[in-house]
Design a protein around this motif. Structure first.
Motif, PDB file in Angstrom:
ATOM      1  N   LYS A   1      -8.449   4.597   0.793  1.00  0.00           N
ATOM      2  CA  LYS A   1      -7.435   5.745   0.122  1.00  0.00           C
ATOM      3  C   LYS A   1      -7.546   6.799   1.218  1.00  0.00           C
ATOM      4  CE  LYS A   1      -6.200   8.731  -3.515  1.00  0.00           C
ATOM      5  NZ  LYS A   1      -6.635   9.202  -4.676  1.00  0.00           N
ATOM      6  N   LYS A   2      -8.443   7.377   1.543  1.00  0.00           N
ATOM      7  CA  LYS A   2      -8.844   8.243   2.512  1.00  0.00           C
ATOM      8  C   LYS A   2      -8.446   8.101   4.035  1.00  0.00           C
ATOM      9  CE  LYS A   2     -12.218  10.933  -0.555  1.00  0.00           C
ATOM     10  NZ  LYS A   2     -13.561  11.417  -0.391  1.00  0.00           N
ATOM     11  N   THR A   3      -8.753   6.530   4.220  1.00  0.00           N
ATOM     12  CA  THR A   3      -8.162   6.419   5.551  1.00  0.00           C
ATOM     13  C   THR A   3      -6.652   6.418   5.630  1.00  0.00           C
ATOM     14  OG1 THR A   3     -10.035   4.829   5.842  1.00  0.00           O
ATOM     15  CG2 THR A   3      -8.213   4.562   7.314  1.00  0.00           C
ATOM     16  N   CYS A   4      -5.927   5.841   4.694  1.00  0.00           N
ATOM     17  CA  CYS A   4      -4.401   6.005   4.522  1.00  0.00           C
ATOM     18  C   CYS A   4      -4.141   7.315   4.952  1.00  0.00           C
ATOM     19  CB  CYS A   4      -4.140   5.184   3.225  1.00  0.00           C
ATOM     20  SG  CYS A   4      -2.266   5.142   3.395  1.00  0.00           S
ATOM     21  N   ILE A   5      -4.762   8.370   3.971  1.00  0.00           N
ATOM     22  CA  ILE A   5      -4.392   9.636   4.301  1.00  0.00           C
ATOM     23  C   ILE A   5      -4.714  10.149   5.434  1.00  0.00           C
ATOM     24  CG2 ILE A   5      -5.245  12.055   3.387  1.00  0.00           C
ATOM     25  CD1 ILE A   5      -5.586  10.969   0.580  1.00  0.00           C
ATOM     26  N   ALA A   6      -5.397   9.753   6.199  1.00  0.00           N
ATOM     27  CA  ALA A   6      -6.238  10.171   7.565  1.00  0.00           C
ATOM     28  C   ALA A   6      -4.771   9.520   8.692  1.00  0.00           C
ATOM     29  CB  ALA A   6      -7.292   9.885   7.874  1.00  0.00           C
ATOM     30  N   MET A   7      -4.389   8.496   8.299  1.00  0.00           N
ATOM     31  CA  MET A   7      -3.311   7.834   9.196  1.00  0.00           C
ATOM     32  C   MET A   7      -2.253   8.696   9.147  1.00  0.00           C
ATOM     33  SD  MET A   7      -3.946   5.198  10.908  1.00  0.00           S
ATOM     34  CE  MET A   7      -5.357   4.085  11.008  1.00  0.00           C
TER      35      MET A   7
END
Length: 317
Positions: free
Chosen positions: A275-281
């Motif tokens: 989830k946080k990787t998606c936000i970082a993208m």
């Protein structure tokens, strides 16, 4: 916020003692080695983060923590180094506006950009036209990244997510996600104060010299491919998140349960890290769009030069 001069306050003796903890475990790959590296991270935190401490870690200490994040084989180590690096960046920013230091700024004084040149960075300086020696360091040793290494990281994440296979995700995959999150945090921490000062001074050079602009302007980076891979990763991670939310991975259980050949720690950590990787993208793409908006305005006002390159703006996509 620490003053730039405080970056020199840790003495060589303290550095040697802390690094000695890490050196003792270099040749081993066991639980004892993991414990030694955890002890090293704790020692860095104690020397630089605890409330009474005003001593930022040395270049070598930061480099060692980053290496653990890049090549660590234990999820515990990777997450601990990720957290420590973010804490250090928050405590000792590499770039900030003089207005953010209220004790030294005047309400009538124009803002100035403060760049701590001696601070360690996970990115190689310059526009990315690196030598073969830098490429080897960026890809293999856990050292700083250049533009091609940054894109390779994103390509690897895209490939892992294209498989959309829960069983294929392992500690290395989660480590790559955390590494990407950290690098985006660094890019954001570098460009936001630059943009803030630019809004007051209209000095395009401040943004031209940002890490993000230099990465995107590198000839080693395939800009279209980077944007495409970022969008693919977001789609892949969204599918995994949906599978967890709807219990589609293992519908016979009320909670998604990993198979026997899957690391339980990875299975537990995946939803949140994904989830946080998606936000970082999303954050990276937004930073690129905002940079392109400012660059377009600078072009219209005649502030840009040939040195700014001819990269296709993200807004055109």
């Amino acid at each position: 916020m620490e003053s730039p001069s405080s970056w020199r306050t840790i003495g060589g003796g303290i550095e040697e003692n802390i690094l000695a903890i890490l050196d003792a475990s270099e040749a081993r790959d066991s639980q004892d080695a993991i414990d030694d590296r955890i002890a090293f991270l704790d020692a860095v935190r104690a020397a630089s983060i605890v409330p009474e401490s005003e001593r930022p870690p040395t270049y070598k200490m930061c480099e060692a923590v980053f290496q653990i994040l890049r090549v660590g084989k234990s999820l515990e180590l990777i997450m601990a180094s990720f957290q420590l690096l973010n804490e250090l960046d928050k405590r000792y920013p590499r770039v900030y506006s003089s207005n953010s230091d209220k004790s030294k700024s005047s309400s009538n004084a124009p803002p100035e950009l403060v760049v701590v040149k001696e601070a360690w960075s996970p990115f190689f300086p310059g526009s990315g036209t690196c030598s073969s020696e830098r490429e080897v360091a960026g890809k293999n040793s856990g050292g700083p990244l250049d533009s091609s290494s940054f894109q390779l990281l994103i390509q690897d994440l895209a490939e892992a997510n294209r498989k959309a296979n829960f069983q294929t995700l392992d500690t290395k995959s989660l480590g790559s996600m955390l590494l990407f999150q950290y690098l985006v945090n660094v890019l954001e921490g570098d460009i936001l104060p630059r943009n803030s000062v630019h809004e007051e001074t209209m000095n395009w050079t401040l943004l031209r010299e940002s890490l993000l602009n230099m990465l995107l302007g590198s000839r080693k980076l395939n800009y279209k491919g980077l944007v495409r891979d970022c969008l693919a990763i977001m789609c892949g991670l969204s599918q995994i998140q949906s599978a967890f939310s709807n219990n589609k991975i293992y519908p016979e259980n009320s909670v998604a349960k990993p198979p026997d050949n899957c690391d339980t720690a990875v299975a537990i950590a995946l939803p949140e890290i994904g989830k946080k990787t998606c936000i970082a993208m999303q954050k990276l793409l937004i930073l690129i769009m905002e940079l392109d908006i400012v660059k377009k305005k600078a072009e219209m006002q005649g502030y840009t030069t040939r040195a700014d390159g001819v990269r296709l703006l993200f807004l055109i996509y």
